[in-house]
Design an enzyme around this catalytic site. Structure first.
Site, PDB file in Angstrom:
ATOM      1  N   THR A  23       0.834  -1.207   0.000  1.00 14.88           N
ATOM      2  CA  THR A  23       0.000   0.000   0.000  1.00 14.88           C
ATOM      3  C   THR A  23       0.869   1.257   0.000  1.00 14.88           C
ATOM      4  O   THR A  23       0.527   2.262  -0.595  1.00 14.88           O
ATOM      5  CB  THR A  23      -0.908   0.013   1.260  1.00 14.88           C
ATOM      6  OG1 THR A  23      -1.542  -1.257   1.376  1.00 14.88           O
ATOM      7  CG2 THR A  23      -1.974   1.078   1.173  1.00 14.88           C
ATOM      8  N   ARG A  27       7.869  -2.582   2.726  1.00 13.68           N
ATOM      9  CA  ARG A  27       7.974  -2.583   4.181  1.00 13.68           C
ATOM     10  C   ARG A  27       8.265  -4.000   4.645  1.00 13.68           C
ATOM     11  O   ARG A  27       7.546  -4.929   4.284  1.00 13.68           O
ATOM     12  CB  ARG A  27       6.640  -2.127   4.755  1.00 13.68           C
ATOM     13  CG  ARG A  27       6.785  -1.111   5.834  1.00 13.68           C
ATOM     14  CD  ARG A  27       5.440  -0.637   6.269  1.00 13.68           C
ATOM     15  NE  ARG A  27       5.072   0.607   5.631  1.00 13.68           N
ATOM     16  CZ  ARG A  27       3.963   1.264   5.943  1.00 13.68           C
ATOM     17  NH1 ARG A  27       3.141   0.782   6.845  1.00 13.68           N
ATOM     18  NH2 ARG A  27       3.680   2.401   5.346  1.00 13.68           N
ATOM     19  N   SER A 118       6.461   4.005   8.339  1.00 16.99           N
ATOM     20  CA  SER A 118       5.310   4.741   8.855  1.00 16.99           C
ATOM     21  C   SER A 118       5.068   4.497  10.336  1.00 16.99           C
ATOM     22  O   SER A 118       5.931   4.732  11.162  1.00 16.99           O
ATOM     23  CB  SER A 118       4.080   4.386   8.019  1.00 16.99           C
ATOM     24  OG  SER A 118       2.989   5.203   8.373  1.00 16.99           O
ATOM     25  N   LYS A 131      10.112   4.041   0.248  1.00 17.83           N
ATOM     26  CA  LYS A 131       9.128   4.313  -0.801  1.00 17.83           C
ATOM     27  C   LYS A 131       9.653   5.380  -1.739  1.00 17.83           C
ATOM     28  O   LYS A 131      10.475   6.228  -1.355  1.00 17.83           O
ATOM     29  CB  LYS A 131       7.783   4.717  -0.194  1.00 17.83           C
ATOM     30  CG  LYS A 131       7.848   5.835   0.811  1.00 17.83           C
ATOM     31  CD  LYS A 131       6.510   6.014   1.520  1.00 17.83           C
ATOM     32  CE  LYS A 131       6.634   7.109   2.566  1.00 17.83           C
ATOM     33  NZ  LYS A 131       5.390   7.424   3.250  1.00 17.83           N
ATOM     34  N   ASP A 286       2.698  11.491   8.739  1.00 19.61           N
ATOM     35  CA  ASP A 286       1.582  11.726   7.819  1.00 19.61           C
ATOM     36  C   ASP A 286       0.208  11.448   8.435  1.00 19.61           C
ATOM     37  O   ASP A 286      -0.802  11.890   7.908  1.00 19.61           O
ATOM     38  CB  ASP A 286       1.768  10.976   6.489  1.00 19.61           C
ATOM     39  CG  ASP A 286       1.969   9.487   6.654  1.00 19.61           C
ATOM     40  OD1 ASP A 286       1.957   9.004   7.800  1.00 19.61           O
ATOM     41  OD2 ASP A 286       2.144   8.804   5.624  1.00 19.61           O
ATOM     42  N   ARG A 287       0.172  10.734   9.563  1.00 15.15           N
ATOM     43  CA  ARG A 287      -1.127  10.480  10.190  1.00 15.15           C
ATOM     44  C   ARG A 287      -1.417  11.509  11.274  1.00 15.15           C
ATOM     45  O   ARG A 287      -0.504  12.173  11.766  1.00 15.15           O
ATOM     46  CB  ARG A 287      -1.143   9.089  10.841  1.00 15.15           C
ATOM     47  CG  ARG A 287      -1.018   7.991   9.835  1.00 15.15           C
ATOM     48  CD  ARG A 287      -1.201   6.633  10.481  1.00 15.15           C
ATOM     49  NE  ARG A 287      -1.268   5.642   9.406  1.00 15.15           N
ATOM     50  CZ  ARG A 287      -1.807   4.449   9.517  1.00 15.15           C
ATOM     51  NH1 ARG A 287      -2.330   4.068  10.658  1.00 15.15           N
ATOM     52  NH2 ARG A 287      -1.839   3.619   8.501  1.00 15.15           N
ATOM     53  N   THR A 349      -7.945   2.068  -1.124  1.00 16.66           N
ATOM     54  CA  THR A 349      -7.111   2.427   0.022  1.00 16.66           C
ATOM     55  C   THR A 349      -5.690   2.778  -0.426  1.00 16.66           C
ATOM     56  O   THR A 349      -5.116   2.093  -1.264  1.00 16.66           O
ATOM     57  CB  THR A 349      -7.071   1.232   0.999  1.00 16.66           C
ATOM     58  OG1 THR A 349      -8.394   1.024   1.476  1.00 16.66           O
ATOM     59  CG2 THR A 349      -6.145   1.492   2.162  1.00 16.66           C
ATOM     60  N   GLU A 368      -8.519   9.467   4.704  1.00 13.00           N
ATOM     61  CA  GLU A 368      -8.720   8.034   4.897  1.00 13.00           C
ATOM     62  C   GLU A 368      -9.087   7.783   6.354  1.00 13.00           C
ATOM     63  O   GLU A 368      -8.639   8.507   7.243  1.00 13.00           O
ATOM     64  CB  GLU A 368      -7.438   7.268   4.598  1.00 13.00           C
ATOM     65  CG  GLU A 368      -7.041   7.264   3.139  1.00 13.00           C
ATOM     66  CD  GLU A 368      -5.994   6.193   2.870  1.00 13.00           C
ATOM     67  OE1 GLU A 368      -6.372   5.089   2.461  1.00 13.00           O
ATOM     68  OE2 GLU A 368      -4.801   6.453   3.106  1.00 13.00           O
ATOM     69  N   GLU A 369      -9.845   6.718   6.570  1.00 15.02           N
ATOM     70  CA  GLU A 369     -10.258   6.385   7.926  1.00 15.02           C
ATOM     71  C   GLU A 369      -9.072   6.050   8.837  1.00 15.02           C
ATOM     72  O   GLU A 369      -9.187   6.072  10.052  1.00 15.02           O
ATOM     73  CB  GLU A 369     -11.261   5.225   7.913  1.00 15.02           C
ATOM     74  CG  GLU A 369     -10.834   3.973   7.149  1.00 15.02           C
ATOM     75  CD  GLU A 369      -9.699   3.205   7.764  1.00 15.02           C
ATOM     76  OE1 GLU A 369      -9.656   3.100   8.985  1.00 15.02           O
ATOM     77  OE2 GLU A 369      -8.846   2.702   6.985  1.00 15.02           O
ATOM     78  N   SER A 370      -7.951   5.701   8.223  1.00 14.97           N
ATOM     79  CA  SER A 370      -6.760   5.291   8.971  1.00 14.97           C
ATOM     80  C   SER A 370      -5.957   6.509   9.423  1.00 14.97           C
ATOM     81  O   SER A 370      -4.743   6.530   9.278  1.00 14.97           O
ATOM     82  CB  SER A 370      -5.911   4.384   8.093  1.00 14.97           C
ATOM     83  OG  SER A 370      -5.657   5.028   6.855  1.00 14.97           O
ATOM     84  N   LYS A 381      -0.622  12.444   2.754  1.00 13.70           N
ATOM     85  CA  LYS A 381      -1.404  12.896   3.892  1.00 13.70           C
ATOM     86  C   LYS A 381      -0.455  13.605   4.851  1.00 13.70           C
ATOM     87  O   LYS A 381       0.760  13.411   4.777  1.00 13.70           O
ATOM     88  CB  LYS A 381      -2.139  11.740   4.544  1.00 13.70           C
ATOM     89  CG  LYS A 381      -1.289  10.571   4.985  1.00 13.70           C
ATOM     90  CD  LYS A 381      -2.185   9.465   5.516  1.00 13.70           C
ATOM     91  CE  LYS A 381      -1.382   8.237   5.906  1.00 13.70           C
ATOM     92  NZ  LYS A 381      -1.435   7.194   4.884  1.00 13.70           N
ATOM     93  N   ARG A 501      -8.926  -6.498   7.882  1.00 13.43           N
ATOM     94  CA  ARG A 501      -9.576  -5.293   8.400  1.00 13.43           C
ATOM     95  C   ARG A 501     -11.067  -5.372   8.076  1.00 13.43           C
ATOM     96  O   ARG A 501     -11.440  -5.641   6.933  1.00 13.43           O
ATOM     97  CB  ARG A 501      -9.000  -4.033   7.760  1.00 13.43           C
ATOM     98  CG  ARG A 501      -7.495  -3.879   7.929  1.00 13.43           C
ATOM     99  CD  ARG A 501      -7.084  -2.425   7.759  1.00 13.43           C
ATOM    100  NE  ARG A 501      -5.659  -2.254   7.569  1.00 13.43           N
ATOM    101  CZ  ARG A 501      -4.743  -2.315   8.538  1.00 13.43           C
ATOM    102  NH1 ARG A 501      -5.112  -2.576   9.780  1.00 13.43           N
ATOM    103  NH2 ARG A 501      -3.467  -2.129   8.277  1.00 13.43           N
TER     104      ARG A 501
END
Ligand code: G1P
Ligand code: ZN
Length: 548
Positions: A23, A27, A118, A131, A286-287, A349, A368-370, A381, A501
């Site tokens: 995604t 990783r 992340s 990335k 980013d979150r 996603t 995004e919900e995450s 993000k 999920r």
């Protein structure tokens, strides 16, 4: 300028079969990255997938985790050997993901490499990642990630310069082979961008008037950014930023700003000592996590509220062009887009799917919900951007987080929403569960589960409206007649086994029913999610490992 004596070497290597980016980049466990040539193979495969970068600029940085500095030295030497003309590196090897995106754009670089896993833990026994971002500052699209993977399967050699390490801690220039390596301040470009978007004087004023903030940088990359922005530029009290030093192992914690790993912030926000705003960001910045005094804001609600209020921030004063959300994200933002009569896009996603929509000017705000929110200011993000947006909204509306959330629900209705994760389950079981669901899809519409009746069910496929590329099998959706929804998908970022999920959503228009506890409000759907997918049978688990 320091000149490091150097010589290009071609090193023979053999392919590793497991270098397909997920995604968000490649990783893996750190130990996997430390295998001989492993990182170098992947970096060479990135360069092999690109064209026309000779003499151009590459931006390099990471979230400071264990192996970050060593990896950056390898990337520098390989980028120079492969013909990049200039390599910009954040001091100390630090660049948050959104800051890397901002620097790529500001410097009109060819692209960038970000070393990060992340929100996954860091350290020799934990995770590492890498990335590639393209010239718009965003994650490489699937066309490029697939080309990288293809090359990694046939690689025979890579090019690297033999030179001493570059001093990453000193601003300035060093010549490595034919390239100039420039160590840059990791914060400056990003801070200037934030100042151009938000009303810093108005936010500074609420801090002067006693507004209180607790921002947890989780010993990850945002510490230096948060101190420079909140404490130095905006005047928040010293100590507003906690865990502000990036550490190689994030202090042994899981740098994921959710209600499990940032539980202490929730407890603080619900206590008598609650500050006006509690917030946090993840490993690479980013979150975001937003909790007002006595009020957690779900990422899906946050996206909707930001979309409805963005015009209060100077950078968005003339309104927003449209909103995009990933498919599993709740449909709260859809109601705002409908009211504003602007475009609404539902994508698979992963932030990479927003790039084309942002570049084409179709959307301004994405989420995004995450715990991801962002805008067209970069192509990632952006955790601190979300916190600043909330501060700007609070300063402009002169009220609290809780009041804003309640007023939003009263106007648009409430989307009760939760995600249940079954982490590190056996891959075979998880894949069999999805295969079984796919087989069941045609028979689901019309079926009843207690009071719930299935209206439609499908395996989400997305056709990009800009370049017409198609992405299939992006999650199983089960939609019920009264607007509820269950979504199932397997994580593309895990590093061990599989993670299932399950996303559960129920729409409640009636303000008299907006005060239920989320898991209670969703109880019948949660039971139904188990019935439809037979989760315990396929995973051997009778409950999720993480509920957010
Ligand atoms: C997860 C999130 C997704 C996010 C990605 C990168 O991916 O669900 O929204 O874009 O991390 O931060 P997943 O593990 O679900 O594939
Ligand atoms: Zn992240």
């Amino acid at each position: 300028m320091t000149i490091l004596l150097s010589e290009i070497r071609t090193v023979a290597t053999k392919p590793y079969p497991d270098q397909r980016p997920g995604t968000s980049g490649l990783r893996k466990k750190t130990k996997i990255f430390q295998q001989p040539h492993y990182l170098a193979n992947f970096v060479q495969s990135i360069f092999a997938a690109l064209e026309g970068f000779k003499g151009k600029t590459l931006v390099v940085g990471g979230d400071g985790r264990f192996f970050n500095r060593e990896a950056i030295q390898i990337v520098i030497r390989m980028a120079a050997a492969n013909g990049f003309g200039e390599i910009l590196v954040g001091r100390g090897g630090i660049l948050s993901t959104p800051a890397a995106s901002a620097v790529i754009r500001a410097e009109q670089a060819f692209g960038g490499i970000v070393l990060s896993a992340s929100h996954n833990p860091g350290g020799p026994e934990a995770d590492f990642g890498i990335k590639y971002n393209i010239s718009n500052g965003g994650p490489a699209p699937e066309k490029i990630t697939e080309a990288i993977f293809a090359h990694s399967g046939t690689i025979q050699s890579y090019k690297i310069i033999e030179a001493p390490d570059v001093d990453l801690d000193r601003l300035g220039e060093t010549r490595v082979g034919g390239a100039i390596v420039r160590i840059i301040d990791p914060v400056a470009v990003y801070l200037a961008l934030m100042e151009s978007l938000f009303d810093f004087p108005a936010i500074a004023q609420i801090f002067k008037d006693g507004f209180t903030l607790k921002f947890d940088a989780m010993s990850a990359v945002t510490g230096p950014y948060a101190k420079a922005i909140f404490e130095d530029a905006l005047g928040a009290a010293k100590g507003s930023v906690i865990n502000g030093e990036p550490l190689p192992d994030f202090g042994g914690h899981h740098p994921d700003p959710n209600l499990v790993h940032a539980r202490h912030l929730l407890d603080l926000a619900m206590s008598d000592a609650a500050p006006d705003l509690c917030a946090a960001s993840d490993g690479d910045g980013d979150r975001n996590l937003i909790i007002g005094r006595g009020q957690f804001v779900t990422p899906s609600d946050s996206l909707a509220i930001i979309a409805a209020n963005a015009h209060l921030a100077p950078g968005y004063r003339s309104g927003i062009a449209g909103v995009a959300r990933s498919m599993p994200t709740s449909r709260a933002a859809d109601r705002v887009a409908e009211k504003l009569k602007i475009g609404m896009y539902e994508t698979p996603t992963g932030w990479k799917f927003f790039g084309n929509l942002l570049d084409a000017g179709r959307v301004t705000i994405c989420g995004e919900e995450s715990a991801g929110a962002g805008s067209n200011h970069v192509r990632e993000k952006d955790g601190l951007w979300a916190v600043l947006m909330w501060l700007n909204i609070l300063a402009a509306r002169k009220t609290g987080v809780k009041e804003i959330v309640r007023a939003h629900w009263a106007e648009f209705g409430r989307h009760y929403y939760s995600r249940h994760d079954y982490e590190e389950v056996a891959s075979e079981g998880a894949e069999a569960l999805i295969a079984n669901l796919r087989a069941k899809l045609p028979g689901l519409p019309g079926q009843g589960f207690g009071a719930l009746k299935v209206e439609a069910a499908d395996d989400f496929a997305y056709t990009d409206p800009v370049d017409a590329s198609v992405s299939e099998k992006q999650g199983i959706r089960v939609l019920f007649t009264e607007g509820s929804r269950i979504v199932y998908r397997l994580s593309g970022t895990g590093t061990a086994g599989a993670t299932l999920r399950v996303y559960i959503e129920r729409y409640e228009p009636d303000p008299a029913k907006h005060e239920l506890e989320t898991q209670e409000a969703l109880a019948d759907l949660i039971a139904c999610a188990e019935k439809i997918a037979e989760i315990s049978r396929y995973t051997g688990r009778d409950k999720p490992s993480v509920i957010t």
